[in-house]
Write a protein that holds these residues in place. Sequence first.
Motif, short mmCIF file in Angstrom:
data_model
loop_
_atom_site.label_atom_id
_atom_site.label_comp_id
_atom_site.label_asym_id
_atom_site.label_seq_id
_atom_site.Cartn_x
_atom_site.Cartn_y
_atom_site.Cartn_z
N ILE A 163 7.80 -0.46 33.41
CA ILE A 163 6.95 -1.65 33.38
C ILE A 163 7.75 -2.81 32.81
N ASP A 164 7.93 -3.84 33.62
CA ASP A 164 8.65 -5.02 33.16
C ASP A 164 7.81 -5.79 32.15
N VAL A 165 8.53 -6.44 31.26
CA VAL A 165 7.86 -7.34 30.33
C VAL A 165 7.35 -8.51 31.14
N GLN A 166 6.10 -8.84 30.95
CA GLN A 166 5.48 -9.91 31.72
C GLN A 166 5.41 -11.18 30.89
N THR A 167 6.06 -12.22 31.38
CA THR A 167 5.95 -13.53 30.77
C THR A 167 5.70 -14.54 31.89
N HIS A 168 5.03 -15.62 31.55
CA HIS A 168 4.75 -16.66 32.54
C HIS A 168 4.91 -18.03 31.89
N TRP A 169 5.57 -18.94 32.62
CA TRP A 169 5.60 -20.33 32.21
C TRP A 169 4.33 -20.98 32.70
N CYS A 170 3.68 -21.69 31.81
CA CYS A 170 2.39 -22.29 32.13
C CYS A 170 2.28 -23.70 31.55
N ASN A 171 1.20 -24.38 31.91
CA ASN A 171 0.77 -25.60 31.24
C ASN A 171 -0.54 -25.28 30.54
N VAL A 172 -0.72 -25.84 29.35
CA VAL A 172 -1.96 -25.62 28.61
C VAL A 172 -3.06 -26.45 29.26
N LYS A 173 -4.12 -25.79 29.68
CA LYS A 173 -5.24 -26.48 30.34
C LYS A 173 -6.31 -26.90 29.34
N VAL A 175 -6.81 -21.70 27.71
CA VAL A 175 -6.67 -21.44 29.14
C VAL A 175 -5.34 -22.07 29.54
N ALA A 176 -4.51 -21.29 30.22
CA ALA A 176 -3.20 -21.77 30.66
C ALA A 176 -3.09 -21.61 32.17
N THR A 177 -2.44 -22.56 32.82
CA THR A 177 -2.26 -22.52 34.27
C THR A 177 -0.79 -22.27 34.58
N GLY A 178 -0.54 -21.22 35.41
CA GLY A 178 0.83 -20.84 35.76
C GLY A 178 1.55 -21.95 36.51
N LEU A 179 2.81 -22.20 36.16
CA LEU A 179 3.59 -23.23 36.83
C LEU A 179 4.00 -22.80 38.25
N VAL A 180 4.22 -21.51 38.46
CA VAL A 180 4.68 -21.01 39.76
C VAL A 180 3.52 -20.84 40.73
N ASP A 181 2.43 -20.21 40.28
CA ASP A 181 1.35 -19.85 41.20
C ASP A 181 0.06 -20.64 41.00
N ASP A 182 0.01 -21.51 40.00
CA ASP A 182 -1.17 -22.34 39.73
C ASP A 182 -2.42 -21.52 39.37
#
Length: 186
Positions: A22-32, A42-49
């Motif tokens: 299991i890969d470590v899961q991290t996501h770059w986001c913007n704080v909503k 609530v955070a919105t993913g930069l890659v997948d919105d």
Amino acid sequence: MKRGDNITELGAVLNERTKKLIDVQTHWCNVKSVDWDKKTMVATGLVDDLDFFDVNLGIGSIYKKPKVKTKCLIGIINNNIADAFLIECDEIEILEIIDETGFKIVLKDGLLTFNGDQFGGLVNAKELKLQVDKNTLIIQKMQEVFTTWTPVPQDGGSALKSLVSLFTNLQRADLSNIENEKIKHG
């Protein structure tokens, strides 16, 4: 070896191997949005919105309140998006640290507080020493005047009056600037 021990041992080995896959899961986001009372955002993913809801702003004793619309990095525990937490962010509004005894440090709006702010700012030790030294000098001069003063018959105190200027002209301590308003404690 008892019956069933082999199966238990096999289960433990498979569990360990699965964890490694299991890969470590991290996501770059913007704080909503941020709910500071619940310590979530609530955070919105930069890659997948995609939105990540109820992202924890801390785990245990350290909490960060990120600024809305700032970039952040979130972590996902065991690939379960319901177990998301804030790792880091570009800008914060509040940083809160609480230890097991309840001791609390808060950084907010450029003000650092230790267990609240009811006792005012911390003392600026250099300024306090400078001001106390002035008062010490005045007291020392008063002691010298009274120690060396010799009463003169029939002078009505004029000899003492001439010596008083040795300490009345000295600058007294100004203790108005010894408090550091940026750090408060309580």
